[in-house]
Enzyme design. Structure first.
Site, PDB file in Angstrom:
ATOM      1  N   GLY A 273      33.950  -4.160  68.030  1.00  0.00           N
ATOM      2  CA  GLY A 273      33.831  -3.210  66.938  1.00  0.00           C
ATOM      3  C   GLY A 273      32.563  -3.438  66.146  1.00  0.00           C
TER       4      GLY A 273
ATOM      5  N   PRO B 272      29.964  -4.176  62.938  1.00  0.00           N
ATOM      6  CA  PRO B 272      29.957  -5.315  62.030  1.00  0.00           C
ATOM      7  C   PRO B 272      30.819  -5.064  60.799  1.00  0.00           C
ATOM      8  CG  PRO B 272      27.717  -4.596  62.541  1.00  0.00           C
ATOM      9  CD  PRO B 272      28.637  -3.583  63.100  1.00  0.00           C
ATOM     10  N   GLY B 273      31.420  -6.112  60.304  1.00  0.00           N
ATOM     11  CA  GLY B 273      32.142  -6.030  59.043  1.00  0.00           C
ATOM     12  C   GLY B 273      33.515  -5.403  59.109  1.00  0.00           C
ATOM     13  N   VAL B 274      34.080  -5.290  60.315  1.00  0.00           N
ATOM     14  CA  VAL B 274      35.420  -4.702  60.393  1.00  0.00           C
ATOM     15  C   VAL B 274      36.502  -5.773  60.432  1.00  0.00           C
ATOM     16  CG1 VAL B 274      34.747  -2.524  61.427  1.00  0.00           C
ATOM     17  CG2 VAL B 274      35.263  -4.484  62.893  1.00  0.00           C
TER      18      VAL B 274
ATOM     19  N   LYS C 206      36.469  -8.775  62.436  1.00  0.00           N
ATOM     20  CA  LYS C 206      36.688  -9.482  63.702  1.00  0.00           C
ATOM     21  C   LYS C 206      36.753 -10.988  63.455  1.00  0.00           C
ATOM     22  CE  LYS C 206      32.993  -7.697  65.611  1.00  0.00           C
ATOM     23  NZ  LYS C 206      32.518  -6.868  64.498  1.00  0.00           N
ATOM     24  N   THR C 207      35.774 -11.468  62.700  1.00  0.00           N
ATOM     25  CA  THR C 207      35.744 -12.907  62.438  1.00  0.00           C
ATOM     26  C   THR C 207      36.967 -13.341  61.638  1.00  0.00           C
ATOM     27  OG1 THR C 207      33.356 -12.716  62.308  1.00  0.00           O
ATOM     28  CG2 THR C 207      34.322 -14.783  61.550  1.00  0.00           C
TER      29      THR C 207
ATOM     30  N   SER D   8      24.701  13.421  74.003  1.00  0.00           N
ATOM     31  CA  SER D   8      25.846  14.044  73.357  1.00  0.00           C
ATOM     32  C   SER D   8      25.390  15.039  72.295  1.00  0.00           C
ATOM     33  CB  SER D   8      26.754  12.988  72.728  1.00  0.00           C
ATOM     34  OG  SER D   8      26.121  12.423  71.610  1.00  0.00           O
TER      35      SER D   8
ATOM     36  N   LYS E 257      32.936   8.625  65.708  1.00  0.00           N
ATOM     37  CA  LYS E 257      32.201   9.792  65.220  1.00  0.00           C
ATOM     38  C   LYS E 257      32.992  10.531  64.147  1.00  0.00           C
ATOM     39  CE  LYS E 257      29.384  10.719  69.281  1.00  0.00           C
ATOM     40  NZ  LYS E 257      29.254  11.543  70.491  1.00  0.00           N
TER      41      LYS E 257
HETATM   42  P1  ADP Z   1      33.018  -8.972  61.593  1.00  0.00           P
HETATM   43  O1  ADP Z   1      33.314 -10.310  62.125  1.00  0.00           O
HETATM   44  O2  ADP Z   1      33.751  -7.884  62.294  1.00  0.00           O
HETATM   45  O3  ADP Z   1      31.580  -8.654  61.464  1.00  0.00           O
HETATM   46  P2  ADP Z   1      34.089 -10.068  59.167  1.00  0.00           P
HETATM   47  O4  ADP Z   1      35.321 -10.643  59.706  1.00  0.00           O
HETATM   48  O5  ADP Z   1      32.973 -10.964  58.857  1.00  0.00           O
HETATM   49  O6  ADP Z   1      33.582  -8.917  60.107  1.00  0.00           O
HETATM   50  O7  ADP Z   1      34.441  -9.212  57.882  1.00  0.00           O
HETATM   51  C1  ADP Z   1      33.586  -9.008  56.789  1.00  0.00           C
HETATM   52  C2  ADP Z   1      34.361  -9.193  55.517  1.00  0.00           C
HETATM   53  O8  ADP Z   1      35.294  -8.149  55.353  1.00  0.00           O
HETATM   54  C3  ADP Z   1      35.164 -10.470  55.485  1.00  0.00           C
HETATM   55  O9  ADP Z   1      35.114 -10.990  54.204  1.00  0.00           O
HETATM   56  C4  ADP Z   1      36.554 -10.023  55.845  1.00  0.00           C
HETATM   57  O10 ADP Z   1      37.518 -10.859  55.285  1.00  0.00           O
HETATM   58  C5  ADP Z   1      36.601  -8.656  55.218  1.00  0.00           C
HETATM   59  N1  ADP Z   1      37.508  -7.763  55.959  1.00  0.00           N
HETATM   60  C6  ADP Z   1      37.215  -7.017  57.033  1.00  0.00           C
HETATM   61  N2  ADP Z   1      38.277  -6.299  57.434  1.00  0.00           N
HETATM   62  C7  ADP Z   1      39.284  -6.596  56.597  1.00  0.00           C
HETATM   63  C8  ADP Z   1      40.643  -6.162  56.498  1.00  0.00           C
HETATM   64  N3  ADP Z   1      41.163  -5.289  57.351  1.00  0.00           N
HETATM   65  N4  ADP Z   1      41.379  -6.671  55.510  1.00  0.00           N
HETATM   66  C9  ADP Z   1      40.863  -7.551  54.641  1.00  0.00           C
HETATM   67  N5  ADP Z   1      39.604  -7.995  54.674  1.00  0.00           N
HETATM   68  C10 ADP Z   1      38.798  -7.525  55.635  1.00  0.00           C
END
Ligand code: ADP
Length: 813
Positions: free
Chosen positions: A356, A358-360, A362-363, A680, A723
């Site tokens: 997915g 960034p920032g969703v 995953k980590t 597309s 999208k």
């Molecule tokens: P990724 O690894 O996908 O780039 P991160 O895990 O680093 O994203 O997430 C970025 C920040 O957003 C983190 O502080 C994370 O805890 C927070 N975050 C992302 N999704 C959620 C969620 N569904 N619920 C709570 N916090 C989230």
């Protein structure tokens, strides 16, 4: 010539051993041989004159005529002294050179007929020059040789007779008898000096060489002595300071660590061996440092330490719920995954890969997995890794060698069973210097990873207890063999509502805590938070949102510290502007008004979905088609197809069929991320083109995605979910999608579907009916007919499509 004629005379002969007398030399001789004593006695009776000739060999006791050089010096006996041991000491003075003409019969001693040798004339300019050269060479010689004193030079310089000079200098040189004899036999002065010059040169060279060798030997000795001395001194200093002696202390320390480390047998023996090697290294040697670092690595890597798993699904669920809002599907999948692991007891299934933008989360999802299992968590970034050695380490022979990232991660984990997140597995670079993905394959392969080999560590390392989780932004960049081992879990990105909930429940409380604030010190209004999401961030995840919240928290903290009376920091819409500046993104419709020639398309990029505005301008001209902006080759294909379609439909559309000859057409796509789902934008470009040619306005609430064939059929695309999220973010209310993508609608979040109308289209005509403001009314009448005309077109399209076969496949995602 000379004044007197050379004379011959009979004279007793005294053979000399190991020395040679020149005319004008005065010296003592000790004489012991019987024949020689007899010769002396005879000459004392006569005129005190005797011929001194050298033997060619020193150690012949009874020399025959052949052993005696034929040229010698006639000398006068000045003194004679009988020594108590029976030998006779004589003081002789050389008088002139003479040559033996014949031996005379005499049984008691040697008596010869000798013939005096005259030197010849001795004064000309060249001789002066020669003398000077000889003198200067001799000076050099004296400087080099320790055997001749400088006073000798002074004495020699006073001699003004060239022949004598040559003789005296020669007598001071340590030449072989044979060479000295040569000088003696050279009666003429000039050749004598020349010969001497030769000898001097030779001697000088030899001496110089000798000196160099000596110096080298001396230096070497000095160095060893110096080192020895310094080392002793260092030991003394260390002792004074109360330190253990150099290496010994270090080794002792490592041995103590070894005993505590609880290493498996094999590793233990290896470490013992290495420490033994280290002990023998001189203190502060480079190799010693290498061994030391290696030993330290072996001692700090976890070899057996393990945390106990709690495989409690209810608990895992609770932790994941607590830490994440939304993400229902991924959470469920993770729980299923854990359940399977629990059943098979060993974590040997496929590797979970979270895909997915960034920032969703995953980590943070992976971190929750570790937490719910009670395991250590380590994140290893693979972004930009292009070298196998980064995974597997460098051999120890390299300067500054280290283990690879995997074992570095293990060291950080400190246990043999952590959860390791391999981040951005799709970002490993593909220019292969040794293939990092193949090394990674070994890491992830349960058949192989119990004996993972790192170039630095060199001992097999067991990774089989590790639970690996990977992440990627996009699936299609993951190396194929890795992809086969992984179970993909897509996290598409968040809707506005989800972001709002995440911010409220997680991000804001977290940032408040991080900044040392409490919940009742900072309050953000609902509409301010929404504005923050809409107008200050534009992303699929919540990373920027979190940063913006952090920035607000910093400012709040500062304000509260500055003014302790103010208990509450209140952020409303106005305050938001004050804190973060004017809004960065315009929320709402991509365009404020209906436009001509400008259409909103949708793209699917590395970082999620995005809107993509396409602009077409028509100018009178000669039929040039210009494309600008971030157009890949793929986009150009789409533009060509849109152009061809428009030409073939010109009449029906009410466009001058020769429009392409009378106008220049400019298609522009403003800067933006490069779409990754292949072509597309075909229908978007065709719509913009037709709008520009016909001067008809496009309904601004409409966005579209789909590729176009030459005949106007709409082909499917990828990334519909992403999208649609992007379109929703941009305030679009109607999205045209390819009919073939209709089934993908079930992945689109409900909250989006509630606000956005999706209209599946199969043909360009339908697109135009929805997109043009003025055609929206006419649409109904067209719908009935379109089915039949489509059927008919289908067969034609089969042929047309064959021509496009070399394009990348569409809609394979
Ligand atoms: P990724 O690894 O996908 O780039 P991160 O895990 O680093 O994203 O997430 C970025 C920040 O957003 C983190 O502080 C994370 O805890 C927070 N975050 C992302 N999704 C959620 C969620 N569904 N619920 C709570 N916090 C989230």
């Amino acid at each position: 010539m000379g004044s007197s004629k050379p004379k011959s005379r009979s004279i007793p002969l005294l053979p000399l051993r190991g020395l040679l007398v020149y005319p004008s030399m005065v010296l003592h001789l000790d004489v012991g041989r019987e024949k020689s004593v007899k010769a002396l006695e005879q000459c004392m009776i006569d005129d005190h004159m005797i011929l001194l000739c050298s033997q060619s060999e020193v150690n012949i006791e009874e020399p025959t005529q052949e052993d005696i050089y034929r040229v010698g010096t006639i000398a006068k006996i000045r003194q004679m002294l009988k020594l108590p041991n029976g030998t006779i000491r004589v003081l002789v003075e050389g008088v002139m050179r003479a040559k033996i003409e014949q031996y005379l019969p005499n049984e008691h001693f040697y008596e010869v007929l000798a013939h005096e040798l005259q030197e010849g004339p001795t004064n000309d300019a060249e001789l002066d020059a020669l003398m000077r050269a000889v003198l200067s060479q001799f000076e050099h010689y004296i400087n080099l040789s320790k055997k001749v004193t400088p006073e000798t030079l002074a004495a020699v310089t006073d001699i003004d007779e060239p022949g004598r000079l040559a003789d005296v200098i020669t007598s001071h040189l340590s030449l072989k008898i044979k060479d000295k004899q040569e000088i003696l036999e050279t009666v003429k002065v000039r050749p004598r000096l020349m010969k001497l010059l030769d000898f001097l040169n030779n001697e000088r060279e030899v001496l110089e060489l000798e000196r160099k060798i000596n110096q080298r030997v001396k230096k070497q000795m000095e160095k060893t002595q110096k080192e020895y001395y310094l080392r002793e001194q260092m030991k003394a200093i260390q002792k004074e300071l109360g330190e253990k002696e150099g290496r010994a202390g270090e080794v002792e320390e490592l041995r103590a660590q070894l005993e505590e480390a609880e290493l498996p047998e094999k590793i233990y023996t290896k470490v013992v061996k290495e420490i033994d090697r280290l002990e023998k290294m001189p203190a502060a040697s480079a190799e010693g440092a290498v061994i030391r670092t290696y030993v330290e690595w072996l001692l700090t890597l976890p070899w057996s330490k393990q945390t106990e798993d709690h495989l409690d699904l209810a608990e895992a669920e609770r932790i994941m719920e607590e830490e994440h809002s939304g993400l229902d599907k991924p959470k469920e999948r993770v729980l299923e995954y854990l359940a399977v692991q629990q059943l098979v007891k060993k974590l040997k299934g496929p590797i979970l890969c979270l895909v997915g933008p960034p920032g969703v989360g995953k980590t943070s999802l992976a971190r929750s997995i570790a937490k719910s299992l009670g395991r250590e968590f380590v994140r290893i970034s693979l972004g930009g890794v292009r070298d196998e050695a980064e995974i597997r380490g460098h051999r120890r022979t390299y300067v500054g060698a280290m283990p690879g990232r995997i074992l570095q991660g293990m060291k950080n984990a400190g246990t043999i069973n952590p959860v390791i997140l391999l981040d951005e597995i799709d970002k490993m670079a593909n220019d292969f210097r040794g293939d990092p993905s193949s090394a990674l394959l070994e890491v992830l392969d349960p058949e192989q990873n119990s004996t993972f080999s790192d170039h630095y560590i060199e001992l097999p390392y067991d990774l089989s207890h590790v639970m690996f989780v990977t992440t990627a932004n996009v699936m299609h960049n993951i190396p194929r063999p890795l992809l086969d081992r992984m179970e993909l879990l897509h996290i598409p990105g968040y809707t506005e509502l989800e972001k709002y909930q995440i911010a409220e429940r997680h991000l804001l409380p977290k940032q408040i805590r991080n900044h040392g604030l409490t919940a009742d010190q900072l309050q953000i209004d609902d509409d301010a938070l929404l504005k923050l999401i809409r107008e200050y961030t534009r992303e699929s995840g919540v990373r920027n949102l979190e940063q913006q919240l952090a920035s607000i928290c910093r400012k709040a903290a500062k304000a509260i510290v500055a003014n302790p009376d103010a208990t509450l920091f209140h952020v409303d819409v106005e305050k938001l502007k004050e804190l973060l500046g004017p809004s960065k993104y315009r929320y709402g419709m991509a365009e404020a008004e209906d436009q001509i020639g400008t259409v909103t398309g949708l793209a699917w990029t590395e970082v999620g979905g995005d809107t993509l505005v396409i602009e077409v301008t028509i100018m009178p001209g000669s039929g040039k088609l210009t494309l600008t902006g971030q157009l890949g080759d793929v986009m150009k294909e789409s533009a060509q197809a849109a152009f061809s379609y428009t030409r073939s439909r010109a009449l029906q559309l009410g466009i001058d069929p020769l429009f392409h000859e009378k106008n220049d057409i400019h298609i522009h796509i403003p800067e933006g991320a490069i779409p990754k789902d292949g072509p597309s934008a075909g229908i978007t470009m065709a719509t913009a083109l037709i709008s520009a040619l016909t001067d008809r306005k496009i309904a601004r609430e409409v966005a579209m995605t789909g590729e176009i064939t030459l005949r106007g059929r709409v082909l499917p695309i990828g990334g519909l979910k992403e999208k649609s999220l992007a379109a929703h973010r941009a305030g679009i209310t109607t999205i045209l999608i390819p009919k073939d993508n209709e089934r993908d609608l079930r992945d689109v979040p409900e909250s989006v579907k509630e606000n956005v109308t999706f209209i599946p289209v199969a043909h360009m005509d339908e697109v135009l009916q929805v997109a043009f403001r003025d055609a929206l009314d006419v649409r109904a009448s067209r719908l009935g007919a379109s089915e039949e005309s489509l059927e008919a077109e289908e067969s034609v399209l089969a042929t047309v499509n064959a021509e496009r076969d070399d394009l990348p496949p569409l809609g394979t995602h």
